[in-house]
Design a protein around this motif. Structure first.
Motif, PDB file in Angstrom:
ATOM      1  N   GLN A  97       0.710  -1.226  -0.006  1.00  0.00           N
ATOM      2  CA  GLN A  97      -0.023   0.109  -0.035  1.00  0.00           C
ATOM      3  C   GLN A  97       0.962   1.457   0.043  1.00  0.00           C
ATOM      4  O   GLN A  97       2.024   1.253   0.300  1.00  0.00           O
ATOM      5  CB  GLN A  97      -0.952   0.163   1.074  1.00  0.00           C
ATOM      6  CG  GLN A  97      -0.096   0.182   2.563  1.00  0.00           C
ATOM      7  CD  GLN A  97      -1.290   0.399   3.845  1.00  0.00           C
ATOM      8  OE1 GLN A  97      -2.261  -0.301   3.606  1.00  0.00           O
ATOM      9  NE2 GLN A  97      -1.031   1.345   4.698  1.00  0.00           N
ATOM     10  N   PHE A  98       0.243   2.551  -0.345  1.00  0.00           N
ATOM     11  CA  PHE A  98       0.751   3.602  -0.401  1.00  0.00           C
ATOM     12  C   PHE A  98      -0.467   4.804  -0.099  1.00  0.00           C
ATOM     13  O   PHE A  98      -1.490   4.329  -0.205  1.00  0.00           O
ATOM     14  CB  PHE A  98       1.323   4.070  -1.605  1.00  0.00           C
ATOM     15  CG  PHE A  98       0.660   4.422  -2.854  1.00  0.00           C
ATOM     16  CD1 PHE A  98       0.170   5.611  -2.915  1.00  0.00           C
ATOM     17  CD2 PHE A  98       0.179   3.328  -3.652  1.00  0.00           C
ATOM     18  CE1 PHE A  98      -0.625   5.908  -4.115  1.00  0.00           C
ATOM     19  CE2 PHE A  98      -0.303   3.762  -4.487  1.00  0.00           C
ATOM     20  CZ  PHE A  98      -0.878   5.083  -4.810  1.00  0.00           C
ATOM     21  N   ALA A  99       0.044   5.904   0.772  1.00  0.00           N
ATOM     22  CA  ALA A  99      -1.095   6.781   0.992  1.00  0.00           C
ATOM     23  C   ALA A  99      -0.755   8.028   0.181  1.00  0.00           C
ATOM     24  O   ALA A  99       0.430   8.375  -0.432  1.00  0.00           O
ATOM     25  CB  ALA A  99      -0.872   7.077   2.361  1.00  0.00           C
ATOM     26  N   ALA A 100      -2.081   8.411  -0.173  1.00  0.00           N
ATOM     27  CA  ALA A 100      -2.223   9.912  -1.005  1.00  0.00           C
ATOM     28  C   ALA A 100      -2.957  10.728  -0.283  1.00  0.00           C
ATOM     29  O   ALA A 100      -3.847  10.199   0.404  1.00  0.00           O
ATOM     30  CB  ALA A 100      -2.508   9.501  -2.510  1.00  0.00           C
ATOM     31  N   VAL A 101      -2.818  12.096  -0.471  1.00  0.00           N
ATOM     32  CA  VAL A 101      -3.483  13.107   0.314  1.00  0.00           C
ATOM     33  C   VAL A 101      -4.238  13.898  -0.797  1.00  0.00           C
ATOM     34  O   VAL A 101      -3.580  14.208  -1.826  1.00  0.00           O
ATOM     35  CB  VAL A 101      -3.028  13.588   1.212  1.00  0.00           C
ATOM     36  CG1 VAL A 101      -1.753  14.481   0.820  1.00  0.00           C
ATOM     37  CG2 VAL A 101      -3.832  14.657   2.335  1.00  0.00           C
TER      38      VAL A 101
END
Length: 122
Positions: A97-101
């Motif tokens: 997974q990765f996070a984006a905003v």
């Protein structure tokens, strides 16, 4: 029993949100009901409501399960939306997974299941 879920998140600025979701995240604007925005990409829908008080619309986000996470990660890195503390990695519970905003402070966790257990789809 359950079939689908659609996140409903905050939008602080209608025009900036439309631009961000279409230009940076690659979603299509499906509808705009007086500031209640509906976006779609690959069958995933995002709803955003107008929020005039940013302090009341914090800590919103969701998980989005994807395929080909490496390609999506490269796309979002290029767009500059990957969270600085959320690079692509394998989590101990089996998700890459990765996070984006987004421009409103909403956080997205994009994940691909690598545990061998795939979420049930119709």
């Amino acid at each position: 029993m359950f079939k689908r879920s659609t996140p409903v998140l905050a939008s602080l600025d209608e025009a900036k949100t439309i631009n961000f979701y279409t230009q940076k995240l690659g979603f299509n604007l499906v509808d705009n009901y007086n500031g209640y925005l509906i976006f779609e990409r690959d069958g995933i829908h995002m709803h955003l409501f107008h929020c005039a008080k940013p302090d009341e619309c914090r800590n919103m986000g969701c998980y989005i399960y994807v395929t080909d996470i490496d390609t999506l990660y490269a796309e979002y890195r290029q767009a500059g939306v990957v969270h600085p503390n959320g690079p692509l990695k394998l989590m101990p519970f089996g998700l890459r997974q990765f996070a984006a905003v987004d421009n409103n402070g909403n956080i997205f966790y994009f994940a691909e299941d690598k545990s061998g257990i795939t979420p049930i789809e119709d």
